[in-house]
Scaffold this motif. Structure first.
Motif, PDB file in Angstrom:
ATOM      1  N   LYS A   1       6.293 -10.853 -10.518  1.00 22.64           N
ATOM      2  CA  LYS A   1       7.075 -11.466  -9.436  1.00 22.64           C
ATOM      3  C   LYS A   1       8.270 -10.595  -9.066  1.00 22.64           C
ATOM      4  CE  LYS A   1       9.676 -15.104 -10.238  1.00 22.64           C
ATOM      5  NZ  LYS A   1      10.026 -16.508 -10.558  1.00 22.64           N
ATOM      6  N   HIS A   2       8.985 -10.078 -10.064  1.00 18.79           N
ATOM      7  CA  HIS A   2      10.151  -9.236  -9.785  1.00 18.79           C
ATOM      8  C   HIS A   2       9.743  -7.940  -9.091  1.00 18.79           C
ATOM      9  CE1 HIS A   2      12.458 -11.975 -12.304  1.00 18.79           C
ATOM     10  NE2 HIS A   2      13.544 -11.315 -11.985  1.00 18.79           N
ATOM     11  N   ILE A   3       8.574  -7.428  -9.427  1.00 18.99           N
ATOM     12  CA  ILE A   3       8.074  -6.228  -8.744  1.00 18.99           C
ATOM     13  C   ILE A   3       7.884  -6.520  -7.259  1.00 18.99           C
ATOM     14  CG2 ILE A   3       6.082  -4.687  -8.499  1.00 18.99           C
ATOM     15  CD1 ILE A   3       5.790  -4.849 -11.588  1.00 18.99           C
ATOM     16  N   LEU A   4       7.281  -7.667  -6.947  1.00 15.65           N
ATOM     17  CA  LEU A   4       7.056  -8.034  -5.550  1.00 15.65           C
ATOM     18  C   LEU A   4       8.365  -8.316  -4.829  1.00 15.65           C
ATOM     19  CD1 LEU A   4       3.906 -10.312  -5.983  1.00 15.65           C
ATOM     20  CD2 LEU A   4       3.992  -8.010  -4.984  1.00 15.65           C
TER      21      LEU A   4
ATOM     22  N   ASN B   1       0.808  -1.213   0.000  1.00 12.27           N
ATOM     23  CA  ASN B   1       0.000   0.000   0.000  1.00 12.27           C
ATOM     24  C   ASN B   1       0.843   1.266   0.000  1.00 12.27           C
ATOM     25  OD1 ASN B   1      -3.110  -0.433   0.314  1.00 12.27           O
ATOM     26  ND2 ASN B   1      -2.195  -2.018   1.582  1.00 12.27           N
ATOM     27  N   ASP B   2       2.029   1.193   0.599  1.00  9.48           N
ATOM     28  CA  ASP B   2       2.834   2.397   0.777  1.00  9.48           C
ATOM     29  C   ASP B   2       3.856   2.628  -0.330  1.00  9.48           C
ATOM     30  OD1 ASP B   2       1.457   2.762   3.103  1.00  9.48           O
ATOM     31  OD2 ASP B   2       3.083   2.137   4.438  1.00  9.48           O
ATOM     32  N   THR B   3       4.213   1.574  -1.070  1.00 10.19           N
ATOM     33  CA  THR B   3       5.313   1.674  -2.030  1.00 10.19           C
ATOM     34  C   THR B   3       4.861   2.254  -3.367  1.00 10.19           C
ATOM     35  OG1 THR B   3       6.416  -0.215  -1.018  1.00 10.19           O
ATOM     36  CG2 THR B   3       7.120   0.390  -3.237  1.00 10.19           C
ATOM     37  N   VAL B   4       5.673   3.162  -3.885  1.00  9.82           N
ATOM     38  CA  VAL B   4       5.480   3.676  -5.244  1.00  9.82           C
ATOM     39  C   VAL B   4       6.444   2.927  -6.162  1.00  9.82           C
ATOM     40  CG1 VAL B   4       5.706   5.690  -6.752  1.00  9.82           C
ATOM     41  CG2 VAL B   4       4.764   5.954  -4.442  1.00  9.82           C
ATOM     42  N   LEU B   5       5.908   2.304  -7.201  1.00  9.68           N
ATOM     43  CA  LEU B   5       6.757   1.620  -8.181  1.00  9.68           C
ATOM     44  C   LEU B   5       7.323   2.678  -9.119  1.00  9.68           C
ATOM     45  CD1 LEU B   5       7.872  -0.945  -9.529  1.00  9.68           C
ATOM     46  CD2 LEU B   5       5.716  -1.096 -10.815  1.00  9.68           C
ATOM     47  N   THR B   6       8.597   3.023  -8.926  1.00  8.12           N
ATOM     48  CA  THR B   6       9.196   4.092  -9.717  1.00  8.12           C
ATOM     49  C   THR B   6       9.528   3.605 -11.129  1.00  8.12           C
ATOM     50  OG1 THR B   6      11.480   3.580  -9.095  1.00  8.12           O
ATOM     51  CG2 THR B   6      10.236   5.042  -7.630  1.00  8.12           C
ATOM     52  N   LEU B   7       9.673   4.548 -12.039  1.00 10.04           N
ATOM     53  CA  LEU B   7      10.043   4.201 -13.410  1.00 10.04           C
ATOM     54  C   LEU B   7      11.428   3.571 -13.440  1.00 10.04           C
ATOM     55  CD1 LEU B   7       8.767   7.326 -15.411  1.00 10.04           C
ATOM     56  CD2 LEU B   7       7.589   5.163 -14.945  1.00 10.04           C
ATOM     57  N   ASP B   8      12.339   4.079 -12.611  1.00 12.11           N
ATOM     58  CA  ASP B   8      13.686   3.518 -12.572  1.00 12.11           C
ATOM     59  C   ASP B   8      13.676   2.071 -12.107  1.00 12.11           C
ATOM     60  OD1 ASP B   8      14.610   5.957 -13.369  1.00 12.11           O
ATOM     61  OD2 ASP B   8      15.447   6.538 -11.436  1.00 12.11           O
TER      62      ASP B   8
ATOM     63  N   ARG C   1       0.829   3.310 -15.946  1.00  8.53           N
ATOM     64  CA  ARG C   1       1.033   1.850 -15.985  1.00  8.53           C
ATOM     65  C   ARG C   1       1.479   1.349 -14.621  1.00  8.53           C
ATOM     66  NH1 ARG C   1       6.366   0.820 -18.686  1.00  8.53           N
ATOM     67  NH2 ARG C   1       6.981   1.572 -16.614  1.00  8.53           N
ATOM     68  N   ASN C   2       2.461   1.998 -14.037  1.00  2.17           N
ATOM     69  CA  ASN C   2       2.981   1.554 -12.745  1.00  2.17           C
ATOM     70  C   ASN C   2       1.954   1.709 -11.627  1.00  2.17           C
ATOM     71  OD1 ASN C   2       5.318   1.065 -14.135  1.00  2.17           O
ATOM     72  ND2 ASN C   2       6.630   2.350 -12.863  1.00  2.17           N
ATOM     73  N   VAL C   3       1.213   2.822 -11.650  1.00  8.44           N
ATOM     74  CA  VAL C   3       0.179   3.032 -10.639  1.00  8.44           C
ATOM     75  C   VAL C   3      -0.882   1.940 -10.733  1.00  8.44           C
ATOM     76  CG1 VAL C   3      -1.715   4.545  -9.919  1.00  8.44           C
ATOM     77  CG2 VAL C   3       0.522   5.522 -10.451  1.00  8.44           C
ATOM     78  N   TYR C   4      -1.303   1.623 -11.956  1.00  8.85           N
ATOM     79  CA  TYR C   4      -2.349   0.614 -12.141  1.00  8.85           C
ATOM     80  C   TYR C   4      -1.843  -0.792 -11.843  1.00  8.85           C
ATOM     81  CZ  TYR C   4      -5.909   3.755 -14.066  1.00  8.85           C
ATOM     82  OH  TYR C   4      -6.855   4.724 -14.223  1.00  8.85           O
ATOM     83  N   ILE C   5      -0.567  -1.056 -12.121  1.00 11.76           N
ATOM     84  CA  ILE C   5       0.010  -2.352 -11.749  1.00 11.76           C
ATOM     85  C   ILE C   5      -0.052  -2.529 -10.231  1.00 11.76           C
ATOM     86  CG2 ILE C   5       2.175  -3.664 -11.541  1.00 11.76           C
ATOM     87  CD1 ILE C   5       2.932  -2.655 -14.328  1.00 11.76           C
ATOM     88  N   MET C   6       0.332  -1.489  -9.500  1.00 16.35           N
ATOM     89  CA  MET C   6       0.298  -1.573  -8.043  1.00 16.35           C
ATOM     90  C   MET C   6      -1.132  -1.749  -7.535  1.00 16.35           C
ATOM     91  SD  MET C   6       3.313  -1.695  -6.960  1.00 16.35           S
ATOM     92  CE  MET C   6       2.828  -1.659  -5.234  1.00 16.35           C
ATOM     93  N   ASP C   7      -2.074  -1.030  -8.135  1.00 18.08           N
ATOM     94  CA  ASP C   7      -3.481  -1.199  -7.741  1.00 18.08           C
ATOM     95  C   ASP C   7      -3.941  -2.638  -7.976  1.00 18.08           C
ATOM     96  OD1 ASP C   7      -3.670   1.437  -6.997  1.00 18.08           O
ATOM     97  OD2 ASP C   7      -4.670   2.105  -8.824  1.00 18.08           O
ATOM     98  N   MET C   8      -3.514  -3.216  -9.112  1.00 13.55           N
ATOM     99  CA  MET C   8      -3.888  -4.589  -9.448  1.00 13.55           C
ATOM    100  C   MET C   8      -3.311  -5.572  -8.428  1.00 13.55           C
ATOM    101  SD  MET C   8      -3.073  -6.629 -12.999  1.00 13.55           S
ATOM    102  CE  MET C   8      -1.293  -6.727 -12.690  1.00 13.55           C
TER     103      MET C   8
END
Length: 316
Positions: free
Chosen positions: A148-151, A56-63, A275-282
């Motif tokens: 998986k790599h995102i997690l 909930n707290d993490t922002v998936l950055t572009l980098d 894209r990153n925001v919606y991935i995290m929401d998903m």
């Protein structure tokens, strides 16, 4: 002492906490972003409140996302084994084997399938159909690998059968499966002749979801972006020569066209931040949904099947 990261473009020595090269401003392939210590061994570990909070707290950055994609490319490069004079089918199988397990069957009732790190193809079909099947199923695998790599990055955990099982279970949820099927058909669209590209699985899920507008919008934002990333991964191995040979394979075999166009109007939404925001929401929605007794037995079953695939990978 601060460790160093060397830029792969200009060779400049940067600090380990730098995201971009101080000299040329290129993205650094900084493995520190993917450094992990934790272990996920049980459902109690997985559904710990700390992991929920991090999601909930993490922002998936572009980098971070770009480092993940580059890392997946390098995994394939390190594992890829080519032999001399390989046929197009043999080369495509080799690419798939750099990421997963490839097995064959001869039943003639379906082209193939993917689950638990295993791509199964039917040898009773000709080489061009087998190539199309591998590209489609490998895309499903890479879609799961990206999640998986995102997690791994967010939770600071090691890869494990339980983490794979969790991702596989999320990927089976209809809205997520819709995104994965869209990516798979877009990979077909990129590498195959037009008359052999099929959106049949995507279309069926759209129908099952009653063409929900919100789900479709999410799909085009998430899957549109992930599809571009997967094609970038695949194109690192499928060069122009192999692309042409794949297309020639269809002409040589005289395969009857099986095209099934997409059943909805496509919307190109090229916005990496969204894209990153919606991935995290998903991922958050999937995590909350699966934290229920009715899904726990499915995750446990998937974990057992991934443990078997891990054993096969170790024995190769």
């Amino acid at each position: 002492m601060t460790s160093k990261v060397f830029c792969s473009i200009c060779g400049y020595e940067n600090n380990s906490n730098d995201r971009l090269c101080q000299r040329c401003n290129e993205l650094l392939h900084n493995d520190n972003l993917l450094f992990n210590n934790g272990n996920l061994n049980s459902l109690d570990d997985l559904f710990n409140t700390d992991y929920h909070q991090k999601l909930n707290d993490t922002v998936l950055t572009l980098d971070s996302y770009e480092v993940i994609i580059q890392n997946i490319i390098e995994i394939g490069e390190n594992r890829l084994i080519y032999r001399k004079n390989m046929t197009p089918l043999e080369r495509v199988i080799a690419i798939a084997q750099a990421y997963s397990i490839v097995i064959t069957k001869e039943l003639g009732n379906s082209y193939g399938e993917y689950a638990y790190n295993v791509i199964c193809i039917d040898k009773s079909f000709d080489s061009s159909i087998q190539i199309a099947t591998i590209i489609h199923e490998l895309t499903h695998h890479l879609f799961n690998e990206i999640l998986k790599h995102i997690l791994v990055c967010i939770w600071n955990v090691k890869k494990s059968p339980l983490l794979d099982a969790f991702v596989q279970t999320i990927a089976s949820l209809p809205p997520v499966l819709l995104a994965s099927e869209y990516c798979a058909s877009k990979s077909e669209e990129y590498y195959l002749p037009e008359e052999y590209v099929s959106f049949s699985s995507f279309n069926q899920i759209c129908e099952d979801l009653e063409f929900d507008e919100k789900v479709l919008l999410n799909t085009f934002i998430i899957a549109g972006g992930i599809s571009d990333s997967i094609i970038r991964i695949l194109s690192n191995f499928i060069d122009n020569d192999l692309e042409n040979r794949i297309r020639d394979e269809f002409e040589k075999n005289g395969v009857e066209g099986i095209a099934n166009p997409i059943c909805v109007e496509e919307r190109t939404i090229n916005n990496p931040i969204l894209r990153n925001v919606y991935i995290m929401d998903m991922l958050i929605e999937g995590y909350d949904l699966l934290n229920d007794d009715m899904y726990h037995h499915l995750i446990e079953r998937n974990k057992e099947l991934f443990e078997k695939s891990y054993d096969k990978l170790k024995s190769r």
